[in-house]
Design a protein around this motif. Sequence first.
Motif, PDB file in Angstrom:
ATOM      1  N   HIS A 206     -66.110 -53.708  54.105  1.00 21.38           N
ATOM      2  CA  HIS A 206     -66.618 -53.728  52.671  1.00 21.38           C
ATOM      3  C   HIS A 206     -67.199 -52.628  52.089  1.00 21.38           C
ATOM      4  O   HIS A 206     -67.812 -51.928  53.017  1.00 21.38           O
ATOM      5  CB  HIS A 206     -67.459 -55.245  52.444  1.00 21.38           C
ATOM      6  CG  HIS A 206     -66.813 -56.390  52.972  1.00 21.38           C
ATOM      7  ND1 HIS A 206     -67.841 -57.451  53.426  1.00 21.38           N
ATOM      8  CD2 HIS A 206     -65.788 -56.791  53.058  1.00 21.38           C
ATOM      9  CE1 HIS A 206     -66.946 -58.297  53.683  1.00 21.38           C
ATOM     10  NE2 HIS A 206     -65.715 -57.993  53.521  1.00 21.38           N
ATOM     11  N   LEU A 207     -66.923 -52.373  50.866  1.00 27.86           N
ATOM     12  CA  LEU A 207     -67.509 -50.907  50.497  1.00 27.86           C
ATOM     13  C   LEU A 207     -68.870 -51.176  50.476  1.00 27.86           C
ATOM     14  O   LEU A 207     -69.770 -50.270  50.606  1.00 27.86           O
ATOM     15  CB  LEU A 207     -66.799 -50.728  49.124  1.00 27.86           C
ATOM     16  CG  LEU A 207     -67.320 -49.301  48.244  1.00 27.86           C
ATOM     17  CD1 LEU A 207     -66.966 -48.281  49.232  1.00 27.86           C
ATOM     18  CD2 LEU A 207     -66.548 -49.448  46.976  1.00 27.86           C
ATOM     19  N   LEU A 208     -69.483 -52.383  49.910  1.00 22.77           N
ATOM     20  CA  LEU A 208     -71.069 -52.584  49.903  1.00 22.77           C
ATOM     21  C   LEU A 208     -71.233 -53.782  50.565  1.00 22.77           C
ATOM     22  O   LEU A 208     -71.094 -54.980  50.420  1.00 22.77           O
ATOM     23  CB  LEU A 208     -71.161 -52.954  48.120  1.00 22.77           C
ATOM     24  CG  LEU A 208     -71.007 -52.178  47.190  1.00 22.77           C
ATOM     25  CD1 LEU A 208     -71.416 -52.731  45.739  1.00 22.77           C
ATOM     26  CD2 LEU A 208     -71.647 -50.663  47.363  1.00 22.77           C
ATOM     27  N   GLU A 209     -71.535 -53.344  51.877  1.00 25.59           N
ATOM     28  CA  GLU A 209     -71.841 -54.143  52.880  1.00 25.59           C
ATOM     29  C   GLU A 209     -73.151 -55.183  52.422  1.00 25.59           C
ATOM     30  O   GLU A 209     -74.260 -54.616  52.045  1.00 25.59           O
ATOM     31  CB  GLU A 209     -72.248 -53.544  54.323  1.00 25.59           C
ATOM     32  CG  GLU A 209     -71.089 -52.603  54.935  1.00 25.59           C
ATOM     33  CD  GLU A 209     -69.710 -53.815  55.434  1.00 25.59           C
ATOM     34  OE1 GLU A 209     -70.098 -55.030  55.443  1.00 25.59           O
ATOM     35  OE2 GLU A 209     -68.806 -53.314  55.734  1.00 25.59           O
ATOM     36  N   GLY A 210     -72.934 -56.386  52.663  1.00 20.45           N
ATOM     37  CA  GLY A 210     -74.122 -57.328  52.484  1.00 20.45           C
ATOM     38  C   GLY A 210     -74.152 -57.728  50.930  1.00 20.45           C
ATOM     39  O   GLY A 210     -75.134 -58.262  50.696  1.00 20.45           O
ATOM     40  N   ASP A 253     -76.904 -52.433  40.038  1.00 20.79           N
ATOM     41  CA  ASP A 253     -76.983 -52.156  41.557  1.00 20.79           C
ATOM     42  C   ASP A 253     -75.624 -51.794  42.359  1.00 20.79           C
ATOM     43  O   ASP A 253     -75.514 -50.886  42.548  1.00 20.79           O
ATOM     44  CB  ASP A 253     -77.739 -53.207  41.943  1.00 20.79           C
ATOM     45  CG  ASP A 253     -77.859 -53.127  43.852  1.00 20.79           C
ATOM     46  OD1 ASP A 253     -78.825 -52.193  44.016  1.00 20.79           O
ATOM     47  OD2 ASP A 253     -77.169 -53.704  44.440  1.00 20.79           O
ATOM     48  N   TRP A 254     -74.834 -52.470  41.903  1.00 18.17           N
ATOM     49  CA  TRP A 254     -73.354 -52.639  42.501  1.00 18.17           C
ATOM     50  C   TRP A 254     -72.806 -51.164  42.046  1.00 18.17           C
ATOM     51  O   TRP A 254     -72.217 -50.390  43.074  1.00 18.17           O
ATOM     52  CB  TRP A 254     -72.652 -53.543  42.073  1.00 18.17           C
ATOM     53  CG  TRP A 254     -72.617 -54.825  42.495  1.00 18.17           C
ATOM     54  CD1 TRP A 254     -73.801 -55.175  43.574  1.00 18.17           C
ATOM     55  CD2 TRP A 254     -72.351 -56.229  42.093  1.00 18.17           C
ATOM     56  NE1 TRP A 254     -73.844 -56.533  43.479  1.00 18.17           N
ATOM     57  CE2 TRP A 254     -72.992 -57.151  42.806  1.00 18.17           C
ATOM     58  CE3 TRP A 254     -71.617 -56.529  41.270  1.00 18.17           C
ATOM     59  CZ2 TRP A 254     -72.719 -58.555  42.781  1.00 18.17           C
ATOM     60  CZ3 TRP A 254     -71.070 -57.841  41.000  1.00 18.17           C
ATOM     61  CH2 TRP A 254     -71.856 -58.927  41.940  1.00 18.17           C
ATOM     62  N   MET A 255     -73.075 -50.726  40.574  1.00 19.60           N
ATOM     63  CA  MET A 255     -72.282 -49.428  40.106  1.00 19.60           C
ATOM     64  C   MET A 255     -73.081 -48.496  40.794  1.00 19.60           C
ATOM     65  O   MET A 255     -72.268 -47.341  40.891  1.00 19.60           O
ATOM     66  CB  MET A 255     -72.168 -49.666  38.914  1.00 19.60           C
ATOM     67  CG  MET A 255     -71.347 -50.510  38.098  1.00 19.60           C
ATOM     68  SD  MET A 255     -69.684 -50.028  38.240  1.00 19.60           S
ATOM     69  CE  MET A 255     -69.103 -50.940  39.657  1.00 19.60           C
ATOM     70  N   GLY A 256     -74.199 -48.561  40.721  1.00 16.98           N
ATOM     71  CA  GLY A 256     -75.185 -47.236  41.346  1.00 16.98           C
ATOM     72  C   GLY A 256     -74.665 -46.984  42.887  1.00 16.98           C
ATOM     73  O   GLY A 256     -74.443 -45.887  43.175  1.00 16.98           O
ATOM     74  N   ARG A 257     -74.679 -47.929  43.362  1.00 21.63           N
ATOM     75  CA  ARG A 257     -74.246 -47.655  44.918  1.00 21.63           C
ATOM     76  C   ARG A 257     -72.739 -47.229  45.077  1.00 21.63           C
ATOM     77  O   ARG A 257     -72.766 -46.546  45.832  1.00 21.63           O
ATOM     78  CB  ARG A 257     -74.572 -49.165  45.709  1.00 21.63           C
ATOM     79  CG  ARG A 257     -75.933 -49.560  46.005  1.00 21.63           C
ATOM     80  CD  ARG A 257     -76.337 -50.954  46.381  1.00 21.63           C
ATOM     81  NE  ARG A 257     -75.503 -51.437  47.568  1.00 21.63           N
ATOM     82  CZ  ARG A 257     -75.322 -52.431  47.973  1.00 21.63           C
ATOM     83  NH1 ARG A 257     -75.727 -53.571  47.206  1.00 21.63           N
ATOM     84  NH2 ARG A 257     -74.822 -52.785  49.095  1.00 21.63           N
ATOM     85  N   THR A 258     -72.182 -47.700  44.489  1.00 19.01           N
ATOM     86  CA  THR A 258     -70.668 -47.346  44.343  1.00 19.01           C
ATOM     87  C   THR A 258     -70.512 -45.943  43.898  1.00 19.01           C
ATOM     88  O   THR A 258     -69.782 -45.086  44.465  1.00 19.01           O
ATOM     89  CB  THR A 258     -69.552 -48.188  43.677  1.00 19.01           C
ATOM     90  OG1 THR A 258     -69.894 -49.879  43.928  1.00 19.01           O
ATOM     91  CG2 THR A 258     -68.141 -47.854  43.648  1.00 19.01           C
ATOM     92  N   GLY A 259     -71.339 -45.478  42.883  1.00 13.22           N
ATOM     93  CA  GLY A 259     -71.313 -44.135  42.404  1.00 13.22           C
ATOM     94  C   GLY A 259     -71.811 -43.193  43.310  1.00 13.22           C
ATOM     95  O   GLY A 259     -71.083 -42.296  43.209  1.00 13.22           O
ATOM     96  N   ALA A 260     -72.473 -43.600  44.339  1.00  8.69           N
ATOM     97  CA  ALA A 260     -73.118 -42.589  45.198  1.00  8.69           C
ATOM     98  C   ALA A 260     -71.836 -42.325  46.231  1.00  8.69           C
ATOM     99  O   ALA A 260     -71.710 -41.232  46.864  1.00  8.69           O
ATOM    100  CB  ALA A 260     -74.519 -43.363  45.819  1.00  8.69           C
ATOM    101  N   LEU A 261     -70.984 -43.487  46.453  1.00 12.90           N
ATOM    102  CA  LEU A 261     -70.082 -43.514  47.533  1.00 12.90           C
ATOM    103  C   LEU A 261     -68.878 -42.727  47.202  1.00 12.90           C
ATOM    104  O   LEU A 261     -68.178 -42.156  48.031  1.00 12.90           O
ATOM    105  CB  LEU A 261     -69.746 -44.831  47.990  1.00 12.90           C
ATOM    106  CG  LEU A 261     -70.674 -45.724  48.645  1.00 12.90           C
ATOM    107  CD1 LEU A 261     -70.287 -47.227  48.803  1.00 12.90           C
ATOM    108  CD2 LEU A 261     -70.944 -45.165  50.152  1.00 12.90           C
TER     109      LEU A 261
END
Length: 566
Positions: A206-210, A253-261
């Motif tokens: 998964h892109l965002l694990e957990g 939170d989802w968008m911030g973590r995705t933006g880093a990836l």
Amino acid sequence: MSQPFDLSQFPDLPPEVVKAFAAQSAALEAARFEASVERAARQHEQAVVVEKDAFITELKALIEKLEGQVGQYRHAKFGPKSEKLDPAQLELALEDLEAAIAETQEQIAAVEEKIAASETEPEKKAPRKKRKARALPEHLPRVERVIEPDSIACPCGCGDMVRIGEDRVDRLDYIPACYQVIVTIRPKYACPKGRAGVVQAKAPAHLLEGSWPTEALLAQIAVSKHSEHMPLNRQAVVMARHGVPIDRSVLADWMGRTGALIAPVVDRIMAVLLKQGSTRLYVDETTAPVLDPGRGKTKTGYFWAVLRDDRGWNGPAPPGVVFHYRPGRKGEYADEILTGFNGTIQVDAYGAYTHLATPKRTGGDPLRLAFCWAHGRRKLIKAKPKKGSPIVDEALVRIAALYKIEDAIRGSAPDHRRAVRQDLSRQLVDQFFAWLAAQAGRVSRKSDLGAALAYMLTRQHGFRLFLDDGHVDMDSNLVENAIRSPAMNRRNALFAGHDEGGRSWARFASLIGSCKMNGVEPYAYLHDLFTRLANGHLDKDIDALMPWTYAAALDPLTMSSSGSPQ
């Protein structure tokens, strides 16, 4: 009404007299009936005339209303530049005006139908004109719904009627968004006698694990925010309406973590734009308000856009755009962003770029600055007095002649573009600046018009650069068009919550902007990208994640024999 004469009171009257009286009475009754019919017809005709007059009065009022709305629409869209709204406000104004015009046209059609229905003569009952048919996209799925008559038994008794044709009507339907929960079950297997270990399938990446969201949901949220300009708080409201109450902070939170990836992918796009066969880039900047927690207000950051699009001279490199967030508009930021690039940049004449054309530049060799004729033209229009100016009018005519030549050579090879410009455009440019210098001597430099003339005269070298290089365009409109998307997002979201939030905005805007330039549907690309990133594709072949590579994979005809985009 007088009563009929009663002959029974005179039984002794001769028969011929009775007959005469009877005939006269019948004639009188007939005359009375005819008069009453004529009177009723006259009253009906008068009522129809009154009704028609009312319809015509209503129709005239609606036509007058429609003419006024059309006038407002034309003024908003084609009126004087000085009175035009901000582009985003203009779109909203035109949207409302178009809706009002459609409503009035529907009201006019309804009145016309009433007038036709009131006609007593069948030949005057003209049917309502049908709207011009529009074809819906072929790729949309079709659901056919056949409506049969209640009975097809022939009235003559010969049996069932035979089908001789059909009428088809296409209507566009909408299936509401549907959220679902994907439950992943991984059964465990073991030896019943306890002689071996446990066997279980590997958990999918998964892109965002957990976290809850699938890659498809993350792509939808990103596209809704950065392409359709719907802030996360509004998306949270929509999701709650569909029975999925997820807080805005969770979406953030989802968008911030995705933006880093996705940062390495955007960095790679930028590296390609700077170094791989690029001789000319467009550069522009726009404000990006950012919340400043220490002061409790917003501060002004900037999105710097770097764009490559060589289709104007039929270049082989794929187009792309990258946005960079920086806390200011200083020239050092432009130097930092363009480090490693040597060539020509197409810009407005903002002073932050000036040092890039001098030996003081730290990021590489001195750059050539090609200035934007559209900016110069805009300054002339803005400086035009309300009472008009023959100087501005003639300047615009001269510039329009140059653009007409550019239209004819767009998409041609650089050598051909340069040859045509040397043959046709150079003479016009020389005459333009000589004429401009003569007009500047007649106008006060302190006036708006004087400043607009000086703006172009003192920057002649940059405005003339396109004459000697077929790779260069006359203006930087392409990058201005690309920068509208983050600007629209800024208007809807008001500000970014943090500098890092501004950088995240820039990354998503870069991917979506590059998708649009390459004819790629942003959601499909982001879904594919997020899935590949989840499965570790970043470490295998980062160039396969570029938007133009995705576009080439969709259209094999654009691939060369080596497998790289043409």
